[in-house]
Design a protein around this motif. Structure first.
Motif, PDB file in Angstrom:
ATOM      1  N   ARG A 167       4.423   0.609   6.174  1.00  0.00           N
ATOM      2  CA  ARG A 167       5.195  -0.866   5.453  1.00  0.00           C
ATOM      3  C   ARG A 167       4.081  -1.919   5.937  1.00  0.00           C
ATOM      4  N   ARG A 168       3.543  -1.989   7.013  1.00  0.00           N
ATOM      5  CA  ARG A 168       2.620  -2.986   7.430  1.00  0.00           C
ATOM      6  C   ARG A 168       1.499  -3.134   6.678  1.00  0.00           C
TER       7      ARG A 168
ATOM      8  N   ILE B 167       1.465  -2.063   3.169  1.00  0.00           N
ATOM      9  CA  ILE B 167       1.842  -2.576   2.121  1.00  0.00           C
ATOM     10  C   ILE B 167       2.316  -3.982   2.061  1.00  0.00           C
ATOM     11  N   ARG B 168       2.886  -4.527   3.219  1.00  0.00           N
ATOM     12  CA  ARG B 168       3.065  -5.892   3.391  1.00  0.00           C
ATOM     13  C   ARG B 168       1.886  -6.696   3.572  1.00  0.00           C
ATOM     14  N   HIS B 169       0.884  -6.629   4.215  1.00  0.00           N
ATOM     15  CA  HIS B 169      -0.524  -7.211   4.233  1.00  0.00           C
ATOM     16  C   HIS B 169      -1.677  -6.923   3.474  1.00  0.00           C
ATOM     17  N   GLY B 170      -1.493  -5.678   2.602  1.00  0.00           N
ATOM     18  CA  GLY B 170      -2.513  -5.514   1.809  1.00  0.00           C
ATOM     19  C   GLY B 170      -3.730  -4.953   2.253  1.00  0.00           C
TER      20      GLY B 170
ATOM     21  N   ARG C  40       6.090   2.825   9.969  1.00  0.00           N
ATOM     22  CA  ARG C  40       5.981   1.395  10.401  1.00  0.00           C
ATOM     23  C   ARG C  40       4.402   1.057   9.908  1.00  0.00           C
ATOM     24  N   GLU C  41       3.548   1.981   9.898  1.00  0.00           N
ATOM     25  CA  GLU C  41       2.246   1.596   9.431  1.00  0.00           C
ATOM     26  C   GLU C  41       2.062   1.339   8.025  1.00  0.00           C
TER      27      GLU C  41
ATOM     28  N   PHE D 186      -1.393   2.444  -3.145  1.00  0.00           N
ATOM     29  CA  PHE D 186      -0.497   1.282  -3.313  1.00  0.00           C
ATOM     30  C   PHE D 186       0.414   1.579  -4.855  1.00  0.00           C
TER      31      PHE D 186
END
Length: 296
Positions: free
Chosen positions: A113-114, A116-119, A110-111, A213
Motif C-alpha cells: 500500500r505504501r 502504491i501510494r508514494h510510487g 502495508r508495504e 503497478f
C-alpha cells in the motif's frame, strides 16, 4: 497474563488509596465543624488543633497524590512496555530473530500500500535453504537450527529499511523497498555468495519479483517471487532468478481474477460450450474440450 493481572490490581489499589487520601482533609474539616457545633464555641486548644491539623493534612494529601500519580505513570509505562514486548514476540521468530509468517503477512500488505501510494519500487525475495531436509538428516536438527539462525543473521544485516521474515521451516522472505528487481537480484546474489561461506555447508536458492503497478496486489507479488524461486530450484539451486526472466513462460493468476471467476460460477453467469477433439486418421472422437466465457 500474570503481569497484566498484577498491573490491574496495582491500579485498583492506587485508585482506592487516592480516594482515601482525598477524603482525609474533608473528614478532618467535618470533624472540626462538628466539634464547634457540638460545643457551641471551641476552646483555644481545639482552635489551634484545627488550624494546624487541617492545613497539614491537606498538604500531606496533596503530597501523597503527587507520589501516587508518579507511581501510576511508572506502572502505565511498564504496562505499555510489556504490551510492546508481547506484540514484538508475537510477530518474531524465536530461533532466527527475524519476523515470523504472521508479521510477514501484515507487513507485506502495508508495504505494498505504501509503495502504491508514494510510487516507489518494491521488490520481494523468497529464499530457500537448499536440501534442508537432507541436511537435517545428515547432520542433525541442531545443525539445521544453527544454519537457520545464520540465515536470519545474514538477512538482518541488510539496510535498515529492508525487513526479513521466516515464513516456513526453511523458507525466508526479504522485503526490499525502493529497490527494483534488477538491483534486488544483485543484492540477493551477493547475499547468496556470503551464504556459501557462512551457512556451514548449506546454500540458498532465491526468487525475486518486483511490484507491478498494473497488478498491484500483495498476493500476486508473493506468487511471482515463489514462481521465480521454483525456477531457481529447477535450474539446479544455489542461484537467484528474477520473475521478469520467466514471466513469458509462467502464469501467475491474480487472486482478484480467481475471485471474479468464482463469482461468475456461483452466479451461473458463465456460458460453457463443449467441442469434440477428432483423430482425423481414424475418424474417431478422442475427447472433448470445454470452452467458457461470460454469458451475454
Amino acid at each position: 497474563m500474570v503481569l497484566s493481572r498484577m498491573l490491574r490490581r496495582s491500579h485498583l489499589w492506587i485508585r482506592v488509596a487516592q480516594t482515601g487520601l482525598v477524603a482525609i482533609p474533608f473528614l478532618l474539616a467535618a470533624f472540626a465543624i462538628w466539634s464547634i457545633l457540638a460545643t457551641g464555641k471551641p476552646d483555644p486548644v481545639e482552635r489551634s488543633l484545627t488550624l494546624i491539623i487541617f492545613p497539614a493534612a491537606a498538604v500531606l494529601a496533596v503530597a501523597f497524590q503527587f507520589l501516587l500519580a508518579s507511581d501510576r505513570r511508572r506502572l502505565d509505562e511498564s504496562r505499555a512496555n510489556e504490551v510492546v514486548r508481547l506484540e514484538g514476540a508475537s510477530t518474531t521468530d524465536a530461533l532466527t530473530q527475524v519476523g515470523n509468517h504472521r508479521g510477514f503477512e501484515g507487513e507485506l500488505q502495508r508495504e505494498v500500500r505504501r509503495a502504491i501510494r508514494h510510487g516507489y519500487s518494491l521488490s520481494l525475495a523468497i529464499l530457500d535453504v537448499d536440501e534442508f531436509n537432507g541436511l537435517n538428516a545428515r547432520s542433525g536438527s541442531g545443525h539445521g537450527d544453527r544454519v537457520l539462525a545464520r540465515v536470519g543473521g545474514l538477512l538482518s544485516g541488510r539496510r535498515i529499511e529492508d525487513r526479513a521474515f521466516r515464513i516456513g521451516p526453511d523458507d525466508f522472505a526479504l522485503l526490499l523497498p525502493y529497490t527494483d528487481a534488477a538491483n534486488g537480484a544483485l543484492v540477493l546474489d551477493r547475499l547468496r555468495g556470503e551464504a556459501e561461506h557462512t551457512l556451514l555447508g548449506a546454500t540458498l536458492s532465491v526468487g525475486v519479483a518486483e511490484l507491478s503497478f498494473e497488478n498491484a496486489e500483495s498476493a500476486s507479488l508473493l506468487g511471482q517471487a515463489e514462481a521465480a524461486l521454483r525456477e531457481a530450484r529447477l535450474r539446479g539451486r544455489n542461484m537467484v532468478v528474477r520473475f521478469d526472466e520467466i514471466k513469458s513462460s509462467v502464469s501467475v493468476i491474480s487472486p482478484t481474477k480467481v475471485s471474479s471467476v468464482r463469482l461468475l460460477i456461483s452466479e451461473r453467469k458463465l456460458h460453457i460450450s463443449f467441442q469434440p477433439i477428432f483423430d482425423l486418421q481414424r475418424g474417431a472422437v478422442l475427447g472433448f474440450e470445454a470452452l467458457s466465457r461470460p454469458a451475454p
